[in-house]
Write a protein that holds these residues in place. Structure first.
Motif, PDB file in Angstrom:
ATOM      1  N   GLY A   1       0.787  -1.225   0.000  1.00 27.69           N
ATOM      2  CA  GLY A   1       0.000   0.000   0.000  1.00 27.69           C
ATOM      3  C   GLY A   1       0.819   1.273   0.000  1.00 27.69           C
ATOM      4  O   GLY A   1       0.357   2.314  -0.472  1.00 27.69           O
ATOM      5  N   GLU A   2       2.043   1.221   0.520  1.00 27.74           N
ATOM      6  CA  GLU A   2       2.887   2.409   0.569  1.00 27.74           C
ATOM      7  C   GLU A   2       3.871   2.467  -0.596  1.00 27.74           C
ATOM      8  O   GLU A   2       4.721   3.354  -0.647  1.00 27.74           O
ATOM      9  CB  GLU A   2       3.651   2.446   1.897  1.00 27.74           C
ATOM     10  CG  GLU A   2       2.739   2.539   3.116  1.00 27.74           C
ATOM     11  CD  GLU A   2       3.519   2.584   4.413  1.00 27.74           C
ATOM     12  OE1 GLU A   2       4.755   2.720   4.344  1.00 27.74           O
ATOM     13  OE2 GLU A   2       2.901   2.480   5.479  1.00 27.74           O
ATOM     14  N   CYS A   3       3.759   1.528  -1.524  1.00 31.83           N
ATOM     15  CA  CYS A   3       4.667   1.488  -2.675  1.00 31.83           C
ATOM     16  C   CYS A   3       4.045   2.198  -3.874  1.00 31.83           C
ATOM     17  O   CYS A   3       2.825   2.319  -3.985  1.00 31.83           O
ATOM     18  CB  CYS A   3       4.990   0.042  -3.044  1.00 31.83           C
ATOM     19  SG  CYS A   3       5.801  -0.899  -1.718  1.00 31.83           S
ATOM     20  N   ILE A   4       4.899   2.644  -4.784  1.00 35.76           N
ATOM     21  CA  ILE A   4       4.455   3.362  -5.978  1.00 35.76           C
ATOM     22  C   ILE A   4       5.076   2.711  -7.210  1.00 35.76           C
ATOM     23  O   ILE A   4       6.283   2.456  -7.246  1.00 35.76           O
ATOM     24  CB  ILE A   4       4.871   4.850  -5.918  1.00 35.76           C
ATOM     25  CG1 ILE A   4       4.246   5.533  -4.698  1.00 35.76           C
ATOM     26  CG2 ILE A   4       4.446   5.573  -7.190  1.00 35.76           C
ATOM     27  CD1 ILE A   4       4.746   6.951  -4.491  1.00 35.76           C
ATOM     28  N   LEU A   5       4.246   2.433  -8.212  1.00 31.29           N
ATOM     29  CA  LEU A   5       4.726   1.890  -9.479  1.00 31.29           C
ATOM     30  C   LEU A   5       5.127   3.042 -10.391  1.00 31.29           C
ATOM     31  O   LEU A   5       4.327   3.934 -10.673  1.00 31.29           O
ATOM     32  CB  LEU A   5       3.630   1.054 -10.143  1.00 31.29           C
ATOM     33  CG  LEU A   5       3.937   0.499 -11.536  1.00 31.29           C
ATOM     34  CD1 LEU A   5       5.082  -0.506 -11.480  1.00 31.29           C
ATOM     35  CD2 LEU A   5       2.690  -0.148 -12.136  1.00 31.29           C
ATOM     36  N   GLN A   6       6.376   3.028 -10.843  1.00 32.28           N
ATOM     37  CA  GLN A   6       6.886   4.057 -11.750  1.00 32.28           C
ATOM     38  C   GLN A   6       7.556   3.382 -12.937  1.00 32.28           C
ATOM     39  O   GLN A   6       8.756   3.119 -12.927  1.00 32.28           O
ATOM     40  CB  GLN A   6       7.865   4.987 -11.027  1.00 32.28           C
ATOM     41  CG  GLN A   6       7.223   5.814  -9.920  1.00 32.28           C
ATOM     42  CD  GLN A   6       8.192   6.775  -9.259  1.00 32.28           C
ATOM     43  OE1 GLN A   6       9.391   6.525  -9.210  1.00 32.28           O
ATOM     44  NE2 GLN A   6       7.676   7.879  -8.756  1.00 32.28           N
ATOM     45  N   GLY A   7       6.762   3.058 -13.959  1.00 32.06           N
ATOM     46  CA  GLY A   7       7.305   2.401 -15.141  1.00 32.06           C
ATOM     47  C   GLY A   7       7.843   1.029 -14.816  1.00 32.06           C
ATOM     48  O   GLY A   7       7.105   0.143 -14.384  1.00 32.06           O
ATOM     49  N   ASP A   8       9.155   0.848 -14.985  1.00 35.49           N
ATOM     50  CA  ASP A   8       9.758  -0.455 -14.696  1.00 35.49           C
ATOM     51  C   ASP A   8      10.407  -0.491 -13.315  1.00 35.49           C
ATOM     52  O   ASP A   8      11.296  -1.304 -13.060  1.00 35.49           O
ATOM     53  CB  ASP A   8      10.774  -0.834 -15.777  1.00 35.49           C
ATOM     54  CG  ASP A   8      11.863   0.215 -15.960  1.00 35.49           C
ATOM     55  OD1 ASP A   8      11.879   1.202 -15.196  1.00 35.49           O
ATOM     56  OD2 ASP A   8      12.693   0.043 -16.866  1.00 35.49           O
ATOM     57  N   SER A   9       9.941   0.379 -12.420  1.00 37.06           N
ATOM     58  CA  SER A   9      10.425   0.394 -11.039  1.00 37.06           C
ATOM     59  C   SER A   9       9.247   0.422 -10.071  1.00 37.06           C
ATOM     60  O   SER A   9       8.175   0.939 -10.391  1.00 37.06           O
ATOM     61  CB  SER A   9      11.309   1.621 -10.775  1.00 37.06           C
ATOM     62  OG  SER A   9      12.458   1.621 -11.592  1.00 37.06           O
ATOM     63  N   ILE A  10       9.453  -0.142  -8.897  1.00 36.69           N
ATOM     64  CA  ILE A  10       8.494  -0.052  -7.800  1.00 36.69           C
ATOM     65  C   ILE A  10       9.236   0.554  -6.615  1.00 36.69           C
ATOM     66  O   ILE A  10      10.232  -0.008  -6.144  1.00 36.69           O
ATOM     67  CB  ILE A  10       7.919  -1.427  -7.422  1.00 36.69           C
ATOM     68  CG1 ILE A  10       7.122  -2.015  -8.594  1.00 36.69           C
ATOM     69  CG2 ILE A  10       7.022  -1.310  -6.186  1.00 36.69           C
ATOM     70  CD1 ILE A  10       6.580  -3.413  -8.328  1.00 36.69           C
ATOM     71  N   ARG A  11       8.763   1.703  -6.164  1.00 38.46           N
ATOM     72  CA  ARG A  11       9.414   2.406  -5.057  1.00 38.46           C
ATOM     73  C   ARG A  11       8.593   2.224  -3.784  1.00 38.46           C
ATOM     74  O   ARG A  11       7.407   2.537  -3.758  1.00 38.46           O
ATOM     75  CB  ARG A  11       9.564   3.892  -5.388  1.00 38.46           C
ATOM     76  CG  ARG A  11      10.429   4.158  -6.615  1.00 38.46           C
ATOM     77  CD  ARG A  11      10.543   5.651  -6.918  1.00 38.46           C
ATOM     78  NE  ARG A  11      11.316   5.894  -8.120  1.00 38.46           N
ATOM     79  CZ  ARG A  11      12.644   5.971  -8.163  1.00 38.46           C
ATOM     80  NH1 ARG A  11      13.333   5.835  -7.036  1.00 38.46           N
ATOM     81  NH2 ARG A  11      13.276   6.191  -9.296  1.00 38.46           N
ATOM     82  N   CYS A  12       9.253   1.692  -2.767  1.00 35.69           N
ATOM     83  CA  CYS A  12       8.631   1.484  -1.465  1.00 35.69           C
ATOM     84  C   CYS A  12       9.462   2.230  -0.419  1.00 35.69           C
ATOM     85  O   CYS A  12      10.630   2.552  -0.668  1.00 35.69           O
ATOM     86  CB  CYS A  12       8.586  -0.005  -1.118  1.00 35.69           C
ATOM     87  SG  CYS A  12       7.724  -1.033  -2.328  1.00 35.69           S
ATOM     88  N   PRO A  13       8.890   2.518   0.745  1.00 30.80           N
ATOM     89  CA  PRO A  13       9.663   3.199   1.783  1.00 30.80           C
ATOM     90  C   PRO A  13      10.941   2.431   2.135  1.00 30.80           C
ATOM     91  O   PRO A  13      10.892   1.282   2.559  1.00 30.80           O
ATOM     92  CB  PRO A  13       8.693   3.223   2.970  1.00 30.80           C
ATOM     93  CG  PRO A  13       7.342   3.210   2.339  1.00 30.80           C
ATOM     94  CD  PRO A  13       7.487   2.314   1.148  1.00 30.80           C
ATOM     95  N   GLY A  14      12.073   3.044   1.890  1.00 31.72           N
ATOM     96  CA  GLY A  14      13.345   2.438   2.253  1.00 31.72           C
ATOM     97  C   GLY A  14      13.905   1.437   1.269  1.00 31.72           C
ATOM     98  O   GLY A  14      14.992   0.893   1.488  1.00 31.72           O
ATOM     99  N   ARG A  15      13.208   1.178   0.171  1.00 32.26           N
ATOM    100  CA  ARG A  15      13.721   0.223  -0.812  1.00 32.26           C
ATOM    101  C   ARG A  15      13.076   0.433  -2.177  1.00 32.26           C
ATOM    102  O   ARG A  15      11.975   0.958  -2.283  1.00 32.26           O
ATOM    103  CB  ARG A  15      13.521  -1.213  -0.346  1.00 32.26           C
ATOM    104  CG  ARG A  15      12.156  -1.533   0.212  1.00 32.26           C
ATOM    105  CD  ARG A  15      12.144  -2.917   0.828  1.00 32.26           C
ATOM    106  NE  ARG A  15      11.054  -3.079   1.775  1.00 32.26           N
ATOM    107  CZ  ARG A  15      10.764  -4.213   2.388  1.00 32.26           C
ATOM    108  NH1 ARG A  15      11.479  -5.289   2.138  1.00 32.26           N
ATOM    109  NH2 ARG A  15       9.772  -4.288   3.251  1.00 32.26           N
ATOM    110  N   GLN A  16      13.792  -0.016  -3.195  1.00 30.97           N
ATOM    111  CA  GLN A  16      13.316   0.125  -4.565  1.00 30.97           C
ATOM    112  C   GLN A  16      13.538  -1.179  -5.309  1.00 30.97           C
ATOM    113  O   GLN A  16      14.527  -1.879  -5.094  1.00 30.97           O
ATOM    114  CB  GLN A  16      14.073   1.254  -5.280  1.00 30.97           C
ATOM    115  CG  GLN A  16      13.667   1.456  -6.732  1.00 30.97           C
ATOM    116  CD  GLN A  16      14.304   2.692  -7.337  1.00 30.97           C
ATOM    117  OE1 GLN A  16      14.487   3.699  -6.661  1.00 30.97           O
ATOM    118  NE2 GLN A  16      14.648   2.621  -8.616  1.00 30.97           N
ATOM    119  N   PHE A  17      12.598  -1.514  -6.198  1.00 24.63           N
ATOM    120  CA  PHE A  17      12.658  -2.751  -6.964  1.00 24.63           C
ATOM    121  C   PHE A  17      12.668  -2.429  -8.456  1.00 24.63           C
ATOM    122  O   PHE A  17      11.935  -1.549  -8.910  1.00 24.63           O
ATOM    123  CB  PHE A  17      11.466  -3.652  -6.631  1.00 24.63           C
ATOM    124  CG  PHE A  17      11.402  -4.065  -5.189  1.00 24.63           C
ATOM    125  CD1 PHE A  17      11.882  -5.298  -4.783  1.00 24.63           C
ATOM    126  CD2 PHE A  17      10.877  -3.206  -4.229  1.00 24.63           C
ATOM    127  CE1 PHE A  17      11.833  -5.677  -3.451  1.00 24.63           C
ATOM    128  CE2 PHE A  17      10.819  -3.571  -2.894  1.00 24.63           C
ATOM    129  CZ  PHE A  17      11.307  -4.813  -2.499  1.00 24.63           C
TER     130      PHE A  17
END
Length: 260
Positions: free
Chosen positions: A105-121
């Motif tokens: 719920g606190e993560c954001i999808l940005q194209g080919d990345s997923i940004r979460c608090p304290g980490r990125q995928f």
């Protein structure tokens, strides 16, 4: 024009481009290193393309690129027997225990990345063999899914088993550099029930497919991305563990790995 199917491949009843190509290859060489027709057609189009690439090249046959929207999962699936009836509902949403009670719920999808608090995928691509650890394509490296030994009528138990097995499948596909060619959880779930309807051990069938993928990966180049489609949102995303996220839209799956 329909492909010529020899007596060496009487089981061929192709309905898709890849199935027709499979039958053409089998007609030319009945002993070619391919899974059975029924096992072949249960794979995603992306995996089917990988399996066909090497034998097709030997005969000068072109393998078309996988389509973004493959055929529906049940288009050629055998009917379930009276003894094994899969649930009529869609596979459940997979939970994300690695992210606590808040899930994604606190993560954001940005194209080919997923940004979460304290980490990125970052979205995973298929990897060349030079980027893989030594030995991952060897015969000794097994997929190692456990066989289901519980009560098929216990839906909670089946779902728990499939969720755990799918997590291992994703990790092992990443291990051999095919994180960009994984099947969705929905297809994995439906594949299990199709095999059960025929009395076939799903774990053993998946092990066979993993073996063929490793063999092809040794000698064939694989495109980094098999399609350019991206997930629309995080509604159907879940955590395999704290370092891996998987999203899917039933037909397509995307694997994201923690950066850094």
């Amino acid at each position: 024009m329909a492909p010529v199917v020899s007596q060496a491949a009487p089981q061929c009843q192709p309905q898709t481009e890849y199935e027709k190509l499979y039958c053409q290859i089998k007609a030319k060489d009945a002993n070619v290193a391919l899974p059975s027709f029924e096992d072949f057609r249960r794979n995603d189009p992306q995996v089917q393309a990988l399996l066909l690439k090497r034998p097709a090249a030997r005969w000068g046959l072109a393998v078309p690129s996988p389509k973004v929207a493959p055929r529906p999962e049940n288009s050629a699936a055998p009917k379930a027997s009276a003894q094994v009836t899969p649930p009529a509902i869609e596979p459940p949403s997979r939970k994300s225990p690695a992210f606590g009670n808040t899930g994604l719920g606190e993560c954001i999808l940005q194209g080919d990345s997923i940004r979460c608090p304290g980490r990125q995928f970052e979205l995973v691509s298929n990897q060349p063999n030079r980027a893989l650890p030594n030995g991952v394509l060897s015969e000794e490296n097994k997929l190692g899914l456990p066989s289901f030994t519980g009560d098929l009528k216990d839906e909670v138990s089946v779902r728990r088993y499939l969720s755990t097995a799918y997590d291992r499948y994703i990790v092992k596909m990443l291990e051999i550099g095919l994180g960009g060619a994984t099947m969705s959880f929905t297809r994995f779930y439906n594949g299990f029930w199709r095999h059960q309807s025929q009395g076939v051990d799903y774990a053993q069938r998946m092990e066979s497919t993993y073996h063929y993928l490793k063999q092809d990966k040794k000698t064939l180049a694989v495109k980094a991305r098999l399609h350019s489609k991206l997930p629309a949102n995080l509604d159907n995303c879940s955590a395999v563990n704290g370092d891996i996220l998987v999203c899917d839209d039933v037909a397509t799956s995307w694997v994201f790995v923690r950066a850094g």
